[in-house]
Design a protein around this motif. Structure first.
Motif, PDB file in Angstrom:
ATOM      1  N   VAL A  82       5.589 -31.442 -32.995  1.00 29.43           N
ATOM      2  CA  VAL A  82       6.129 -30.230 -32.378  1.00 29.43           C
ATOM      3  C   VAL A  82       5.182 -29.055 -32.644  1.00 29.43           C
ATOM      4  N   ASN A  83       5.014 -28.224 -31.636  1.00 28.48           N
ATOM      5  CA  ASN A  83       4.084 -27.090 -31.682  1.00 28.48           C
ATOM      6  C   ASN A  83       2.630 -27.572 -31.686  1.00 28.48           C
ATOM      7  N   VAL A  84       2.334 -28.466 -30.761  1.00 33.60           N
ATOM      8  CA  VAL A  84       0.981 -29.009 -30.615  1.00 33.60           C
ATOM      9  C   VAL A  84       0.002 -27.871 -30.332  1.00 33.60           C
ATOM     10  N   GLY A  85      -1.129 -27.904 -31.014  1.00 34.15           N
ATOM     11  CA  GLY A  85      -2.125 -26.852 -30.857  1.00 34.15           C
ATOM     12  C   GLY A  85      -1.775 -25.578 -31.577  1.00 34.15           C
ATOM     13  N   GLN A  86      -0.650 -25.584 -32.309  1.00 32.83           N
ATOM     14  CA  GLN A  86      -0.185 -24.392 -33.030  1.00 32.83           C
ATOM     15  C   GLN A  86      -0.134 -23.192 -32.087  1.00 32.83           C
TER      16      GLN A  86
ATOM     17  N   LYS B 219      -4.921 -38.996 -38.445  1.00 28.81           N
ATOM     18  CA  LYS B 219      -6.361 -38.745 -38.369  1.00 28.81           C
ATOM     19  C   LYS B 219      -6.819 -38.454 -36.934  1.00 28.81           C
ATOM     20  N   GLN B 220      -6.038 -38.910 -35.943  1.00 24.90           N
ATOM     21  CA  GLN B 220      -6.418 -38.684 -34.551  1.00 24.90           C
ATOM     22  C   GLN B 220      -5.902 -37.349 -34.004  1.00 24.90           C
ATOM     23  N   LEU B 221      -5.049 -36.678 -34.759  1.00 24.73           N
ATOM     24  CA  LEU B 221      -4.538 -35.391 -34.304  1.00 24.73           C
ATOM     25  C   LEU B 221      -5.652 -34.352 -34.280  1.00 24.73           C
ATOM     26  N   ASP B 222      -5.476 -33.337 -33.447  1.00 21.63           N
ATOM     27  CA  ASP B 222      -6.423 -32.230 -33.396  1.00 21.63           C
ATOM     28  C   ASP B 222      -6.477 -31.521 -34.751  1.00 21.63           C
ATOM     29  N   VAL B 223      -7.622 -30.922 -35.031  1.00 25.27           N
ATOM     30  CA  VAL B 223      -7.814 -30.215 -36.299  1.00 25.27           C
ATOM     31  C   VAL B 223      -6.699 -29.210 -36.547  1.00 25.27           C
ATOM     32  N   ARG B 224      -6.350 -28.447 -35.510  1.00 26.54           N
ATOM     33  CA  ARG B 224      -5.310 -27.418 -35.681  1.00 26.54           C
ATOM     34  C   ARG B 224      -3.967 -28.031 -36.047  1.00 26.54           C
ATOM     35  N   ASP B 225      -3.676 -29.209 -35.516  1.00 30.06           N
ATOM     36  CA  ASP B 225      -2.390 -29.840 -35.819  1.00 30.06           C
ATOM     37  C   ASP B 225      -2.368 -30.440 -37.211  1.00 30.06           C
ATOM     38  N   ARG B 226      -3.491 -30.958 -37.675  1.00 26.00           N
ATOM     39  CA  ARG B 226      -3.543 -31.453 -39.059  1.00 26.00           C
ATOM     40  C   ARG B 226      -3.341 -30.298 -40.037  1.00 26.00           C
ATOM     41  N   VAL B 227      -3.985 -29.183 -39.748  1.00 27.32           N
ATOM     42  CA  VAL B 227      -3.785 -27.996 -40.592  1.00 27.32           C
ATOM     43  C   VAL B 227      -2.343 -27.510 -40.491  1.00 27.32           C
TER      44      VAL B 227
END
Length: 268
Positions: A67-71, A92-100
């Protein structure tokens, strides 16, 4: 739509859980008057929805949901333990912003007492070998908070082992030498060397010492991108030769003709 964002205090805190075949996304604030635009990843596809009022229900198709993909929306998201575990296989495949985002949101809820610290400790293990600087920066910030809580307690030795287990593989991935086209990983390298050195990692301290004594002996200079990290690690580690180390740093300081070099040496 816009009035809720300009008249209400704070920001939305959202809880996501699987219940009775549905994914329930609800606001946890006392006032549930925000209209929150959300981008949601589920079933491998991203969709847009608006959380109007207290709760939004979506069919549970199984698998990962983020939820809130891409922040893209200003909110905090808290996942149930079950849904957090669903994210793990694809984390590990999520976008950098979503991992953060997943990390910073969970840490925020732990600090506020709404989540168990055990969930945060488990999440940290997912970052083993992480190299992206934006993620490393957030990761080091969370580790600093845990260190402040565990320092001078029996749990501190466990914290040191966990930090080395997470950050050690990162240093192995980025190495000690810069490479062409590596982008912002150059920042990850310096930050991880300095943190591992400060935490007393033997292998990191040993490599830093080798680089330093090679420079001190008139051979190769320590690469500029890790020079500060190496200097600080050696200054903490080399107690037996501390006078020699101090004299070397003092000589560099006196010979420096740029303020940036002087500031670097003063920070050691």
């Amino acid at each position: 739509f816009r009035s809720s964002w300009t008249t209400l205090k704070g920001f939305p805190r959202i809880h996501v859980e699987a219940q009775d075949g549905s994914i329930k996304i609800r606001q946890e604030n006392k006032s549930c008057d925000w209209n929150v635009p959300l981008r949601i990843l589920r079933g491998g596809a991203t969709e847009s929805s608006i959380l109007e009022g207290a709760e939004l229900c979506l069919p549970d198709t199984g698998g990962c949901i983020v939820v809130n993909v891409g922040q893209s929306s200003f909110c905090r998201v808290r996942y149930s333990t079950e849904l957090l575990q669903r994210i793990k296989p694809v984390f590990k495949q999520l976008d950098v912003r979503d991992r953060v985002g997943v990390l910073s949101d969970l840490c925020s809820f732990v600090v506020s007492g709404q989540e168990q610290v055990e969930n945060l400790l488990e999440l940290l293990e997912w970052f083993v070998g992480e190299t992206e600087w934006v993620v490393i920066d957030a990761l080091l910030g969370v580790l600093s908070k845990i260190e402040a809580l565990t320092e001078s307690t029996k749990a501190y030795s466990g914290f040191l082992k966990m930090s080395t287990r997470i950050l050690g593989p990162t240093l192995e991935c980025v190495g000690w030498s810069s490479m062409e086209g590596e982008g912002n990983k150059v920042f990850s390298r310096a930050a991880v060397i300095e943190r591992l050195g400060r935490l007393g990692c033997v292998s990191t301290g040993g490599e830093a010492s080798l680089l330093f004594w090679r420079e001190e002996g008139g051979r190769d200079r320590v690469p500029m991108d890790i020079r500060c990290a190496v200097y600080r690690t050696v200054a903490r580690k080399e107690w037996s030769g501390r006078r020699r180390v101090f004299d070397y740093f003092m000589g560099l300081f006196k010979a420096a003709d740029r303020s940036e070099e002087k500031k670097l040496l003063l920070s050691v």
